[in-house]
Design a protein around this motif. Structure first.
Motif, PDB file in Angstrom:
ATOM      1  N   PHE B  10       0.842  -1.203   0.000  1.00  0.00           N
ATOM      2  CA  PHE B  10       0.000   0.000   0.000  1.00  0.00           C
ATOM      3  C   PHE B  10       0.867   1.240   0.000  1.00  0.00           C
ATOM      4  O   PHE B  10       2.055   1.187   0.316  1.00  0.00           O
ATOM      5  N   LYS B  11       0.223   2.346  -0.323  1.00  0.00           N
ATOM      6  CA  LYS B  11       0.956   3.597  -0.403  1.00  0.00           C
ATOM      7  C   LYS B  11       1.477   4.036   0.958  1.00  0.00           C
ATOM      8  O   LYS B  11       2.565   4.585   1.071  1.00  0.00           O
ATOM      9  N   THR B  16      -2.131   0.371   5.145  1.00  0.00           N
ATOM     10  CA  THR B  16      -1.783  -1.021   5.464  1.00  0.00           C
ATOM     11  C   THR B  16      -2.606  -1.501   6.658  1.00  0.00           C
ATOM     12  O   THR B  16      -3.183  -2.596   6.633  1.00  0.00           O
ATOM     13  N   PHE B  17      -2.695  -0.661   7.668  1.00  0.00           N
ATOM     14  CA  PHE B  17      -3.449  -1.077   8.859  1.00  0.00           C
ATOM     15  C   PHE B  17      -4.955  -1.023   8.629  1.00  0.00           C
ATOM     16  O   PHE B  17      -5.716  -1.786   9.210  1.00  0.00           O
ATOM     17  N   LYS B  18      -5.365  -0.136   7.740  1.00  0.00           N
ATOM     18  CA  LYS B  18      -6.776  -0.101   7.380  1.00  0.00           C
ATOM     19  C   LYS B  18      -7.145  -1.413   6.672  1.00  0.00           C
ATOM     20  O   LYS B  18      -8.195  -2.000   6.922  1.00  0.00           O
ATOM     21  N   VAL B  28     -10.421 -12.950   7.014  1.00  0.00           N
ATOM     22  CA  VAL B  28      -9.364 -13.424   6.114  1.00  0.00           C
ATOM     23  C   VAL B  28      -8.054 -13.330   6.897  1.00  0.00           C
ATOM     24  O   VAL B  28      -7.679 -12.248   7.354  1.00  0.00           O
ATOM     25  N   ALA B  29      -7.385 -14.475   7.057  1.00  0.00           N
ATOM     26  CA  ALA B  29      -6.150 -14.487   7.860  1.00  0.00           C
ATOM     27  C   ALA B  29      -5.072 -13.669   7.146  1.00  0.00           C
ATOM     28  O   ALA B  29      -4.876 -13.803   5.928  1.00  0.00           O
ATOM     29  N   CYS B  30      -4.398 -12.811   7.896  1.00  0.00           N
ATOM     30  CA  CYS B  30      -3.363 -11.980   7.279  1.00  0.00           C
ATOM     31  C   CYS B  30      -2.341 -11.603   8.333  1.00  0.00           C
ATOM     32  O   CYS B  30      -2.580 -11.759   9.533  1.00  0.00           O
ATOM     33  N   ILE B  47       1.125  -6.360   3.698  1.00  0.00           N
ATOM     34  CA  ILE B  47       0.256  -7.391   4.275  1.00  0.00           C
ATOM     35  C   ILE B  47       0.454  -8.708   3.530  1.00  0.00           C
ATOM     36  O   ILE B  47       0.464  -8.736   2.295  1.00  0.00           O
ATOM     37  N   ARG B  48       0.617  -9.774   4.306  1.00  0.00           N
ATOM     38  CA  ARG B  48       0.839 -11.091   3.717  1.00  0.00           C
ATOM     39  C   ARG B  48      -0.391 -11.957   3.954  1.00  0.00           C
ATOM     40  O   ARG B  48      -0.911 -12.010   5.077  1.00  0.00           O
TER      41      ARG B  48
END
Ligand SMILES: Cc1ncc(COP(=O)(O)O)c(C=O)c1O
Lengths: 398, 72
Positions: B10-11, B16-18, B28-30, B47-48
């Motif tokens: 993400f930018k 990313t946290f959003k 969804v596991a991340c 994020i993976r």
């Protein structure tokens, strides 16, 4: 002691603020945005959650446009210095705190033209007068939401409307209202909102923020590491990173987030109603004391929880000393970093005694304060206070 | 790079946290991870998700209006 100095900074804080800060300082105080280990990621998450909590309280649709700062002063400096260029015209008022007055003075020395609209003796600003001060060079209107000297609330909805009709953005200094008076950023179409985190929002000292609407683009005023786009030698173009150089105050921001959540869960209308109740009890009691003169409007709807008064013939500094030493009551005296506001109300240069109740102030606190002022005004010593109201509830809550 | 996983970039850290919150909300596991070097020289986060979850993750991001810069 009885603390009635919440306009300077709030005390006590909700229990949840102490707990959150303690937890974060012990468990998640790595550097947010710098490293990628689990504690750094957790620190980042803490900042993210606090931003979301603040956004919820102010109904801000774009939380990433909340820039965390170390106080309201830093937020105002960023807004003013990031926007105004030599040749620009800025409309402000003579009710402002030095955190607005001094950066504007500095900018006026750099070629910004600053026009100060006069407030009435009660501290109110007339939206029409502000509107008629707008010229084709006007780049900004910068006003306080409530006077930190007499609490008078500025009609910001009307000011924003008239300013937007002329396509001029408005900067609101919400130092005396954030967390105590409802502010709906989206409904009001606020352009810039500067807030301390440590007053009505119940965060610790060293916190604050500036909200910027999507229409506003500022030059950064502090440059440095953000942990993002580290390959560039300039600040990133996205928010909040563009304006948040340097390590953030993670434990402080955690406390600010907890404070905002506390207010949301209590309900800001409940907070405002309690403060109005305290305000009414205080002004009612003080106004009955011979020799006491209260400044500002009697209309409590138009007043934040700030009361300035004097006792005729007594130096405010002496009154403040006696309240502290003899009665254990903490207030603020003098000119409250707002000399011009005191000139408006006619209390310059000695200033006033300022009492500012908060959400945790009780009726008994107020009654004791009134009793103490009455004792000082009549030349009595402090000996026989008899409580007239119910005992104070267990606090802090939260 | 590990074939089992996909990385969403993400930018900003904020986004990313959003995205993490939206993914967790949709079960969804991340995992928030450091951006792998071969994706970016940036020192930011990403994020993976598992390769299996990638379509679901993409849909969550699309539905919640969170724009990623790409998936690796
Ligand atoms: C109206 C007003 N503006 C700005 C400030 C500055 O706030 P801070 O101390 O957080 O910088 C204050 C605080 O006293 C204030 O009352």
């Amino acid at each position: 002691m009885i603390y009635i100095d919440n306009a300077a900074t709030s005390h006590p804080k909700p229990e949840s603020v102490y707990k959150r800060m303690d937890f974060v300082l012990r468990n998640a105080s790595a550097n947010p945005g710098r490293s990628g280990h689990r504690m750094a990621i957790e620190a980042n998450r803490v900042i993210f959650e606090s931003r979301e909590s603040v956004a919820r309280l102010f109904n801000i649709r774009h939380p990433e446009r909340i820039i965390f700062t170390c106080n309201a002063t830093a937020a105002l400096n960023l807004a003013l210095k990031g926007l105004l260029q030599p040749g620009d015209h800025c409309v402000t008022s003579d009710m402002e705190h030095n955190s607005m007055v001094r950066p504007l003075k500095f900018l006026s020395q750099q070629g910004v033209n600053v026009h100060r609209v006069q407030a009435s003796r009660e501290g109110s600003l007339d939206p029409d007068e502000i509107s008629s001060a707008i010229t084709c060079e006007t780049r900004l209107i910068a006003v306080t939401h409530a006077s930190n000297v007499i609490g008078t609330i500025t009609p910001i909805a009307d000011i924003i409307k008239t300013a937007h009709n002329k396509e001029v953005p408005v900067l609101i200094d919400a130092a005396q209202t954030a967390g105590s008076v409802p502010i709906d950023v989206e409904a009001l179409d606020v352009d810039m909102l500067a807030c301390p985190g440590h007053k009505g929002l119940f965060g610790p000292q060293g916190t604050g923020f500036l909200y910027l609407s999507p229409k506003i683009n500022l030059n950064p005023t502090v440059f440095g590491g953000t942990g993002s786009r580290s390959d560039l030698d300039r600040m990133p173009d996205f928010l909040p990173d563009r304006y948040e150089a340097g390590t953030l105050n993670t434990p402080g921001i955690a406390g600010l987030g907890a404070g905002a959540e506390f207010i949301s869960s209590e309900g800001i209308d409940i907070v405002r109603a309690h403060e109005k109740h305290m305000l009414s009890r205080l002004t009612g009691g003080l106004s009955g004391i011979p020799g006491v003169k209260i400044y500002g409007t009697k209309d409590l709807e138009r007043r934040a929880a700030v009361v300035s008064f004097i006792i005729e013939g007594l130096d405010p500094a002496v009154i403040g000393d006696r309240l502290d030493t003899d009665f254990g009551i903490g207030v603020r005296v003098g000119i409250h970093c707002a000399p011009d506001a005191h000139k408006v109300i006619g209390s310059y240069p000695k200033g006033t005694v300022r009492m500012s109740p908060g959400y945790f102030t009780t009726s008994e606190d107020i009654d004791r304060a009134i009793w103490a002022v009455e004792a000082i005004a009549s030349g009595r010593e402090n000996h026989h206070y008899i409580p007239v109201s119910s005992p104070r509830p267990a606090f802090p809550r939260g | 790079m590990d074939e089992q996983y996909k990385i969403f970039v993400f930018k900003s850290t904020y986004l990313t946290f959003k995205a993490e919150r939206a993914l967790k909300g949709a079960h969804v596991a991340c995992k928030v991870v450091t951006k792998p070097r071969d994706i970016s020289s940036d020192c930011g986060l990403a994020i993976r998700v598992t390769a299996l979850d990638e379509p679901a993750a993409s849909k969550v991001m699309c539905d919640s209006g969170i724009a990623s810069l790409g998936v690796w």
